[in-house]
Design a protein around this motif. Structure first.
Motif, PDB file in Angstrom:
ATOM      1  N   ALA A 113       0.834  -1.207   0.000  1.00 13.78           N
ATOM      2  CA  ALA A 113       0.000   0.000   0.000  1.00 13.78           C
ATOM      3  C   ALA A 113       0.864   1.251   0.000  1.00 13.78           C
ATOM      4  N   ALA A 114       1.946   1.236   0.797  1.00  8.53           N
ATOM      5  CA  ALA A 114       2.836   2.395   0.854  1.00  8.53           C
ATOM      6  C   ALA A 114       3.542   2.597  -0.482  1.00  8.53           C
ATOM      7  N   SER A 115       3.886   1.497  -1.157  1.00  7.74           N
ATOM      8  CA  SER A 115       4.606   1.608  -2.426  1.00  7.74           C
ATOM      9  C   SER A 115       3.736   2.183  -3.530  1.00  7.74           C
ATOM     10  N   LEU A 116       2.420   2.087  -3.380  1.00 10.01           N
ATOM     11  CA  LEU A 116       1.523   2.654  -4.393  1.00 10.01           C
ATOM     12  C   LEU A 116       1.650   4.176  -4.461  1.00 10.01           C
ATOM     13  N   ALA A 117       2.080   4.793  -3.351  1.00 13.31           N
ATOM     14  CA  ALA A 117       2.272   6.249  -3.357  1.00 13.31           C
ATOM     15  C   ALA A 117       3.346   6.655  -4.355  1.00 13.31           C
ATOM     16  N   LEU A 118       4.253   5.723  -4.678  1.00 12.18           N
ATOM     17  CA  LEU A 118       5.314   6.028  -5.632  1.00 12.18           C
ATOM     18  C   LEU A 118       4.772   6.257  -7.038  1.00 12.18           C
ATOM     19  N   LEU A 119       3.564   5.780  -7.295  1.00 13.74           N
ATOM     20  CA  LEU A 119       2.956   6.006  -8.611  1.00 13.74           C
ATOM     21  C   LEU A 119       2.752   7.494  -8.866  1.00 13.74           C
ATOM     22  N   LEU A 120       2.646   8.278  -7.786  1.00 19.17           N
ATOM     23  CA  LEU A 120       2.452   9.725  -7.943  1.00 19.17           C
ATOM     24  C   LEU A 120       3.636  10.403  -8.592  1.00 19.17           C
ATOM     25  N   VAL A 121       4.799   9.740  -8.578  1.00 17.20           N
ATOM     26  CA  VAL A 121       5.979  10.349  -9.204  1.00 17.20           C
ATOM     27  C   VAL A 121       5.749  10.532 -10.700  1.00 17.20           C
ATOM     28  N   GLY A 122       4.897   9.692 -11.280  1.00 23.64           N
ATOM     29  CA  GLY A 122       4.569   9.849 -12.691  1.00 23.64           C
ATOM     30  C   GLY A 122       3.887  11.175 -12.966  1.00 23.64           C
ATOM     31  N   PHE A 123       3.015  11.598 -12.060  1.00 23.84           N
ATOM     32  CA  PHE A 123       2.353  12.896 -12.221  1.00 23.84           C
ATOM     33  C   PHE A 123       3.295  14.036 -11.890  1.00 23.84           C
ATOM     34  N   THR A 124       3.943  13.979 -10.726  1.00 25.77           N
ATOM     35  CA  THR A 124       4.732  15.126 -10.263  1.00 25.77           C
ATOM     36  C   THR A 124       5.920  15.429 -11.181  1.00 25.77           C
ATOM     37  N   GLU A 125       6.713  14.422 -11.493  1.00 25.80           N
ATOM     38  CA  GLU A 125       7.919  14.681 -12.283  1.00 25.80           C
ATOM     39  C   GLU A 125       7.594  14.979 -13.742  1.00 25.80           C
ATOM     40  N   GLU A 126       6.500  14.425 -14.247  1.00 31.64           N
ATOM     41  CA  GLU A 126       6.124  14.731 -15.633  1.00 31.64           C
ATOM     42  C   GLU A 126       5.492  16.118 -15.746  1.00 31.64           C
ATOM     43  N   ILE A 127       4.613  16.489 -14.827  1.00 29.89           N
ATOM     44  CA  ILE A 127       3.981  17.811 -14.924  1.00 29.89           C
ATOM     45  C   ILE A 127       5.018  18.911 -14.701  1.00 29.89           C
ATOM     46  N   VAL A 128       6.053  18.631 -13.910  1.00 29.50           N
ATOM     47  CA  VAL A 128       7.121  19.614 -13.701  1.00 29.50           C
ATOM     48  C   VAL A 128       8.005  19.731 -14.932  1.00 29.50           C
ATOM     49  N   ASN A 129       8.492  18.596 -15.443  1.00 30.18           N
ATOM     50  CA  ASN A 129       9.508  18.621 -16.504  1.00 30.18           C
ATOM     51  C   ASN A 129       8.929  18.708 -17.903  1.00 30.18           C
ATOM     52  N   ARG A 130       8.111  17.746 -18.281  1.00 29.85           N
ATOM     53  CA  ARG A 130       7.547  17.744 -19.631  1.00 29.85           C
ATOM     54  C   ARG A 130       6.156  18.340 -19.671  1.00 29.85           C
ATOM     55  N   GLY A 131       5.814  19.096 -18.585  1.00 23.45           N
ATOM     56  CA  GLY A 131       4.559  19.816 -18.527  1.00 23.45           C
ATOM     57  C   GLY A 131       4.802  21.305 -18.384  1.00 23.45           C
ATOM     58  N   LEU A 132       4.966  21.783 -17.168  1.00 26.18           N
ATOM     59  CA  LEU A 132       5.099  23.217 -16.917  1.00 26.18           C
ATOM     60  C   LEU A 132       6.429  23.779 -17.421  1.00 26.18           C
ATOM     61  N   LEU A 133       7.527  23.072 -17.200  1.00 26.66           N
ATOM     62  CA  LEU A 133       8.807  23.529 -17.735  1.00 26.66           C
ATOM     63  C   LEU A 133       8.760  23.566 -19.258  1.00 26.66           C
ATOM     64  N   LEU A 134       8.189  22.546 -19.857  1.00 31.43           N
ATOM     65  CA  LEU A 134       8.064  22.494 -21.316  1.00 31.43           C
ATOM     66  C   LEU A 134       7.261  23.674 -21.843  1.00 31.43           C
ATOM     67  N   VAL A 135       6.164  24.030 -21.171  1.00 32.66           N
ATOM     68  CA  VAL A 135       5.351  25.175 -21.598  1.00 32.66           C
ATOM     69  C   VAL A 135       6.185  26.450 -21.551  1.00 32.66           C
ATOM     70  N   GLY A 136       6.936  26.634 -20.475  1.00 31.66           N
ATOM     71  CA  GLY A 136       7.778  27.821 -20.371  1.00 31.66           C
ATOM     72  C   GLY A 136       8.824  27.881 -21.465  1.00 31.66           C
ATOM     73  N   LEU A 137       9.472  26.756 -21.735  1.00 33.60           N
ATOM     74  CA  LEU A 137      10.519  26.725 -22.757  1.00 33.60           C
ATOM     75  C   LEU A 137       9.957  26.962 -24.157  1.00 33.60           C
TER      76      LEU A 137
END
Length: 274
Positions: free
Chosen positions: A119-143
């Motif tokens: 159950a605790a390891s399922l929280a790691l799935l959130l890294v897909g949202f956080t790191e993607e929205i930061v890098n290939r999401g919001l950073l990408l929009v700015g660039l």
């Protein structure tokens, strides 16, 4: 004059905004994880270590990133391209990466998992949202407000890789972290290809979360031999991605008009035909 087709943006895209969000995310996650007092290389020892060492920071970051994206009005350009790349065939590369993830799960020692730990390891799935929205999401929009698509791919992949250097301070061995950084650059290229070939960041979020979960799962207990094969297979897929990424960059027309009124709509911009 025709009406603009740009999405409604509350804040004009700027490179510095994307960079500030990237840095703020790195600092936030690092601060929460270092405050937990749980070394990075001990997360797999118990459900509590995993949840408080990694899960809490991801949950907080998910909420704050959702709020930030809403305040900026960047959801659409962060999640969707105007058009998919003209060359769709490179999608086989993220498919190969997904196969590597399945290989990891096939070699995982599931008997080492308790219900609480899983159950605790399922929280790691959130890294897909956080790191993607930061890098290939919001950073990408700015660039995309200023740079060509080739630079957008390279910078988003490079900064995605560089954020993993903080793991050294969290207790990860230097050699292992350097390998992780290199692997992350290759992975960032794979996720970028998936965004361009599907036209959506959502699939990259799902693949990213699945891959990270599979890597962590395979590291618990005594993994099977296929896990080592999966690692080499994934790295080989990443190198192949470097050779093919040009095909999803070529012809891209994703530049955002940073000079347009931030809160304009198609109706506001329309003018009578003369």
């Amino acid at each position: 004059m025709t009406a603009t087709t740009e999405p409604r943006l509350k804040v004009r895209p700027r490179i510095w905004i994307g960079l500030v969000i990237w840095l703020a995310y790195v600092v936030l996650v690092f601060a929460i994880q270092i405050a937990s007092g749980i070394p990075y290389d001990t997360w797999g020892e118990s459900a509590g270590n995993l949840f408080f060492g990694g899960g809490v920071s991801l949950i907080i970051a998910t909420v704050l990133l959702a709020v930030t994206t809403t305040l900026l009005g960047w959801w659409r350009p962060a999640l969707f391209d105007r058009a998919r790349s003209r060359h769709r065939w490179p999608i086989f590369i993220p498919i190969l990466a997904a196969i590597a993830g399945v290989m990891n799960l096939a070699g995982t020692d599931w008997s080492a998992y308790s219900g609480a730990f899983f159950a605790a390891s399922l929280a790691l799935l959130l890294v897909g949202f956080t790191e993607e929205i930061v890098n290939r999401g919001l950073l990408l929009v700015g660039l995309r407000s200023r740079l060509s698509e080739g630079w957008v791919w390279f910078i988003t992949s490079a900064l995605f890789a560089m954020m993993h250097f903080v793991n050294i301070v969290l207790g990860s061995p230097v050699a292992a972290t350097l390998t992780q950084v290199f692997s992350a650059f290759l992975g960032g290229t794979i996720f970028y290809i998936l965004r361009r070939t599907t036209g959506s960041l959502i699939w990259a979020m799902l693949l990213h979360g699945f891959w990270d979960f599979s890597v962590f799962a395979a590291g618990v207990g005594q993994p099977g031999a296929i896990v080592s094969v999966a690692t080499v297979f994934y790295l080989g897929t990443g190198v192949l991605a470097l050779a093919c990424v040009i095909f999803v960059i070529r012809g891209a027309n994703e530049r955002l008009d940073a000079s347009a009124p931030a809160d304009s709509t198609a109706a506001d911009a329309a003018e009578p035909t003369r």
